[in-house]
Design an enzyme around this catalytic site. Structure first.
Site, PDB file in Angstrom:
ATOM      1  N   LYS A   1      48.908  69.549  40.394  1.00  0.00           N
ATOM      2  CA  LYS A   1      48.327  68.235  40.199  1.00  0.00           C
ATOM      3  C   LYS A   1      48.122  67.965  38.707  1.00  0.00           C
ATOM      4  O   LYS A   1      48.028  68.934  37.965  1.00  0.00           O
ATOM      5  CB  LYS A   1      47.022  68.111  40.973  1.00  0.00           C
ATOM      6  CG  LYS A   1      45.827  68.822  40.308  1.00  0.00           C
ATOM      7  CD  LYS A   1      44.537  68.412  40.924  1.00  0.00           C
ATOM      8  CE  LYS A   1      43.693  67.585  40.011  1.00  0.00           C
ATOM      9  NZ  LYS A   1      42.829  68.280  39.084  1.00  0.00           N
TER      10      LYS A   1
ATOM     11  N   ASP B   1      47.431  72.096  45.746  1.00  0.00           N
ATOM     12  CA  ASP B   1      46.047  71.646  45.592  1.00  0.00           C
ATOM     13  C   ASP B   1      45.237  72.921  45.795  1.00  0.00           C
ATOM     14  O   ASP B   1      45.157  73.437  46.915  1.00  0.00           O
ATOM     15  CB  ASP B   1      45.692  70.605  46.662  1.00  0.00           C
ATOM     16  CG  ASP B   1      44.270  70.103  46.475  1.00  0.00           C
ATOM     17  OD1 ASP B   1      43.373  70.944  46.267  1.00  0.00           O
ATOM     18  OD2 ASP B   1      44.060  68.889  46.533  1.00  0.00           O
ATOM     19  N   HIS B   2      44.653  73.445  44.735  1.00  0.00           N
ATOM     20  CA  HIS B   2      44.098  74.808  44.842  1.00  0.00           C
ATOM     21  C   HIS B   2      42.937  74.875  45.834  1.00  0.00           C
ATOM     22  O   HIS B   2      42.598  75.949  46.312  1.00  0.00           O
ATOM     23  CB  HIS B   2      43.739  75.377  43.470  1.00  0.00           C
ATOM     24  CG  HIS B   2      42.445  74.892  42.896  1.00  0.00           C
ATOM     25  ND1 HIS B   2      42.325  73.690  42.249  1.00  0.00           N
ATOM     26  CD2 HIS B   2      41.216  75.441  42.878  1.00  0.00           C
ATOM     27  CE1 HIS B   2      41.065  73.539  41.849  1.00  0.00           C
ATOM     28  NE2 HIS B   2      40.362  74.586  42.231  1.00  0.00           N
TER      29      HIS B   2
ATOM     30  N   ASP C   1      40.569  62.976  39.263  1.00  0.00           N
ATOM     31  CA  ASP C   1      40.564  64.426  39.048  1.00  0.00           C
ATOM     32  C   ASP C   1      40.128  65.183  40.305  1.00  0.00           C
ATOM     33  O   ASP C   1      40.637  66.271  40.583  1.00  0.00           O
ATOM     34  CB  ASP C   1      39.612  64.748  37.880  1.00  0.00           C
ATOM     35  CG  ASP C   1      39.648  66.208  37.468  1.00  0.00           C
ATOM     36  OD1 ASP C   1      40.760  66.725  37.270  1.00  0.00           O
ATOM     37  OD2 ASP C   1      38.579  66.825  37.350  1.00  0.00           O
TER      38      ASP C   1
ATOM     39  N   HIS D   1      41.314  67.034  45.888  1.00  0.00           N
ATOM     40  CA  HIS D   1      40.477  68.031  46.563  1.00  0.00           C
ATOM     41  C   HIS D   1      39.560  67.412  47.620  1.00  0.00           C
ATOM     42  O   HIS D   1      39.461  67.900  48.742  1.00  0.00           O
ATOM     43  CB  HIS D   1      39.609  68.779  45.550  1.00  0.00           C
ATOM     44  CG  HIS D   1      40.367  69.314  44.374  1.00  0.00           C
ATOM     45  ND1 HIS D   1      41.628  69.857  44.477  1.00  0.00           N
ATOM     46  CD2 HIS D   1      40.044  69.398  43.055  1.00  0.00           C
ATOM     47  CE1 HIS D   1      42.028  70.244  43.274  1.00  0.00           C
ATOM     48  NE2 HIS D   1      41.098  69.969  42.405  1.00  0.00           N
TER      49      HIS D   1
ATOM     50  N   LYS E   1      30.409  66.078  37.149  1.00  0.00           N
ATOM     51  CA  LYS E   1      30.278  67.173  36.193  1.00  0.00           C
ATOM     52  C   LYS E   1      28.868  67.134  35.619  1.00  0.00           C
ATOM     53  O   LYS E   1      28.208  66.101  35.653  1.00  0.00           O
ATOM     54  CB  LYS E   1      31.314  67.023  35.085  1.00  0.00           C
ATOM     55  CG  LYS E   1      32.746  67.128  35.628  1.00  0.00           C
ATOM     56  CD  LYS E   1      33.688  67.706  34.616  1.00  0.00           C
ATOM     57  CE  LYS E   1      35.102  67.830  35.160  1.00  0.00           C
ATOM     58  NZ  LYS E   1      35.324  69.080  35.898  1.00  0.00           N
TER      59      LYS E   1
HETATM   60  C1  BG6 Z   1      40.349  70.925  39.017  1.00  0.00           C
HETATM   61  C2  BG6 Z   1      39.816  69.825  38.159  1.00  0.00           C
HETATM   62  O1  BG6 Z   1      41.398  70.456  39.816  1.00  0.00           O
HETATM   63  O2  BG6 Z   1      39.310  71.429  39.842  1.00  0.00           O
HETATM   64  C3  BG6 Z   1      38.644  70.305  37.328  1.00  0.00           C
HETATM   65  O3  BG6 Z   1      40.843  69.333  37.301  1.00  0.00           O
HETATM   66  C4  BG6 Z   1      37.602  70.938  38.209  1.00  0.00           C
HETATM   67  O4  BG6 Z   1      38.091  69.247  36.569  1.00  0.00           O
HETATM   68  C5  BG6 Z   1      38.221  71.967  39.130  1.00  0.00           C
HETATM   69  O5  BG6 Z   1      36.627  71.537  37.376  1.00  0.00           O
HETATM   70  C6  BG6 Z   1      37.206  72.466  40.136  1.00  0.00           C
HETATM   71  O6  BG6 Z   1      37.741  73.544  40.815  1.00  0.00           O
HETATM   72  P1  BG6 Z   1      36.802  74.674  41.427  1.00  0.00           P
HETATM   73  O7  BG6 Z   1      37.754  75.586  42.126  1.00  0.00           O
HETATM   74  O8  BG6 Z   1      36.072  75.302  40.285  1.00  0.00           O
HETATM   75  O9  BG6 Z   1      35.863  73.977  42.368  1.00  0.00           O
END
Ligand code: BG6
Length: 509
Positions: free
Chosen positions: A168, A197-198, A255, A260, A360
């Site tokens: 992404k 999408d992690h 973002d 997510h 954030k």
């Molecule tokens: C990313 C965003 O995809 O996911 C970041 O670009 C965000 O801004 C992050 O901090 C959050 O991922 P996680 O796994 O820490 O919840």
């Protein structure tokens, strides 16, 4: 040492094959993503015996490294970022299988060199190719086109495969997402494209499916008859963390929500798929996205909130406001916080509001999904000392304290009837020993095996952008400053009012 093979979730998701021999080509191999996530994930997959010596890795980047310097760099990255302390025998094996090619991926002429390496009989690279674009998204179309131009986008023989993984953001709005998909499709078939999408690689996110569909008792309650509303929170205590120039162009809606959070909504709201297979699961997820009511300009004003953090204190540390972060325009109106009310217009969810919030520099890091059920229909205990019974609440805690809790009323011991709210808790950490695999381990392994269940399909991306674009259009019309919130707080007052309007309150995770 606990290995991925011991992971109980594996049972829920079926037996896994090991990948066939393949060559993993990482574009942008000198960058942050490759160092922090990809190499440590490859190392941990090797420890768990998913990868053997027949996985070969080629890093491609502009930096004029030789293979030895690159290998040293990879070794350091793994030592620094691996979730498990590296064992030198495994690390040596991975490093020995890694090489480097200096190339500018904007230069069409240099793809011939990559092809020459991949097909060099002396080096004997496996003919299955997995390309990972760990590059700025602006490079995706050019890399795809050039791979196509030199004939690397298709396998040489029907027995072999070629796949491409992209990160992404998939576009900046609906039009750019459609254009990006078209560029990729010009060269690759959808079945070859793996959009990461992690969040889908997180154990607890996958557990949403197991929880819903491997248990008989929750699914009958998972409807508008019993569910009052749903709250999804993705709170971060970090700020823009050195990514100001990207973030100021994106904002929290693009973002976090477009990808997510809408993935979380889809998994919570989807119908049971006909099979646990990539297309069956994704068919159901995309139906949810298409059922979410788009936002009219008026809805945007009433049911969305965006805000920016001001300076404040997070975890005992004084932090600057959004506008004072590096690489943020001094008059930026980009949101670092967003809250929304979504309605899903389908048979199961009609009339059940889904509230989403992400931001954030909030009070703490916490991602959770809270499903609040309707109160008991008959106020049986009206005459007792229990004036207000709390509704049942099921909370799926995604991170950091992974677990599931169910809130219900219990009788306080004693002669009179008094009811108190108590929690039944399941904690991942205490029930299953060992550190869970990182999201990238699971997702890389799936791409190596050819299982795209946990990757985002073209129509999902476009459906999510359609919804998000309706909000962006509304915001573009609004004038004036956007609300602010103090760093270390739970967000702006406007977000509280969004729920108060419907008679609810945000939960404190
Ligand atoms: C990313 C965003 O995809 O996911 C970041 O670009 C965000 O801004 C992050 O901090 C959050 O991922 P996680 O796994 O820490 O919840």
């Amino acid at each position: 040492m606990e290995t991925l093979m011991d992971n109980p979730l594996k049972e829920g998701l079926g037996e896994r094959r090991r990948p066939e021999p393949f060559t993993f080509v990482i574009f942008g191999a000198a960058g942050d993503l490759a160092h922090r996530k990809l190499f440590p994930a490859l190392y941990n997959l090797m420890v768990d015996n998913w990868l053997g010596g027949d996985c070969r890795i080629i890093g491609v980047a502009r930096r004029p490294y030789d293979t030895d310097t690159f290998r040293e760099d990879v070794r350091k990255a793994i030592v620094k970022y691996s979730r498990r302390k590296p064992e030198s025998a495994v690390l040596d094996r991975l490093i020995a299988n890694t090489s480097y090619l200096t190339a500018d991926f904007n230069d069409a002429g240099q793809y011939g060199a990559l092809k020459a390496v991949l097909t060099d009989p002396g080096q004997d690279f496996p003919k299955n190719h997995l390309f990972y674009l760990a590059t700025p998204p602006s490079a995706y179309p050019i890399i795809a086109a050039n791979l196509g131009a030199v004939g690397l986008a298709r396998p040489d023989t029907p027995e072999h495969w070629v796949r491409i993984i992209v990160e992404k953001p998939f576009g900046h709005d609906l039009d750019s997402a459609v254009a990006l998909n078209a560029d990729l499709h010009h060269v690759f078939d959808e079945s070859q494209i793996y959009r990461i999408d992690h969040y889908l690689g997180k154990e607890t996110v996958q557990n949403i499916l197991v929880f819903r569909f491997a248990n008989g008792i929750f699914e009958p309650l998972w409807t508008r008859q019993y569910v009052d509303h749903v709250q999804i929170t993705v709170a971060e205590s970090l700020g823009v963390a050195g990514r100001g120039s990207y973030y100021d162009q994106a904002g929290a809606l693009r973002d976090m929500v477009q990808n997510h959070m809408l993935q979380l909504v889809s998994l919570i709201a989807m119908e049971p798929p006909v099979a646990f297979e990539a297309d069956a699961v994704r068919d159901e997820k995309v139906k949810v996205l298409r059922s979410i009511r788009p936002f009219s300009t008026r809805d945007v004003a009433e049911y969305t909130v965006r805000a920016q953090y001001e300076h404040g204190s997070v975890d005992g540390e004084i932090v600057p406001g959004y506008l004072d972060e590096p690489d943020i325009a001094s008059d930026s109106r980009t949101e670092s916080y967003v809250a929304l009310r979504l309605l899903i217009d389908n048979w199961r969810w009609a009339g059940v509001p889904f509230y989403l919030r992400t931001g954030k520099r909030l009070a703490k890091r916490a991602t959770e999904i809270a499903i609040q059920f309707k109160t008991a229909p008959h106020r049986f205990f009206r005459q007792t000392e229990t004036p207000e019974l709390s509704p049942n609440l099921l909370t799926l805690k995604i991170q950091p304290d992974e677990g599931i809790s169910l809130r219900f009323g219990a009788k306080v011991p004693g002669p009179e009837i008094r009811v108190r709210t108590v929690n039944m808790e399941f904690l991942y950490g205490t029930s299953f020993a060992g550190t869970p695999p990182e999201a990238y381990e699971r997702l890389l392994l799936d791409a190596m095996i050819g299982d795209s269940t946990l990757f985002t399909r073209k129509d999902e991306v476009e459906a999510a952008w359609t919804l998000v674009s309706s909000i962006l259009h509304g915001w573009q019309r609004a004038r004036g400053p956007i609300p602010t919130y103090e760093s270390g707080s739970w967000g702006p007052d406007e977000a509280d009012r969004l729920l108060q309007h419907d008679g609810f309150r945000w939960r404190r995770p």
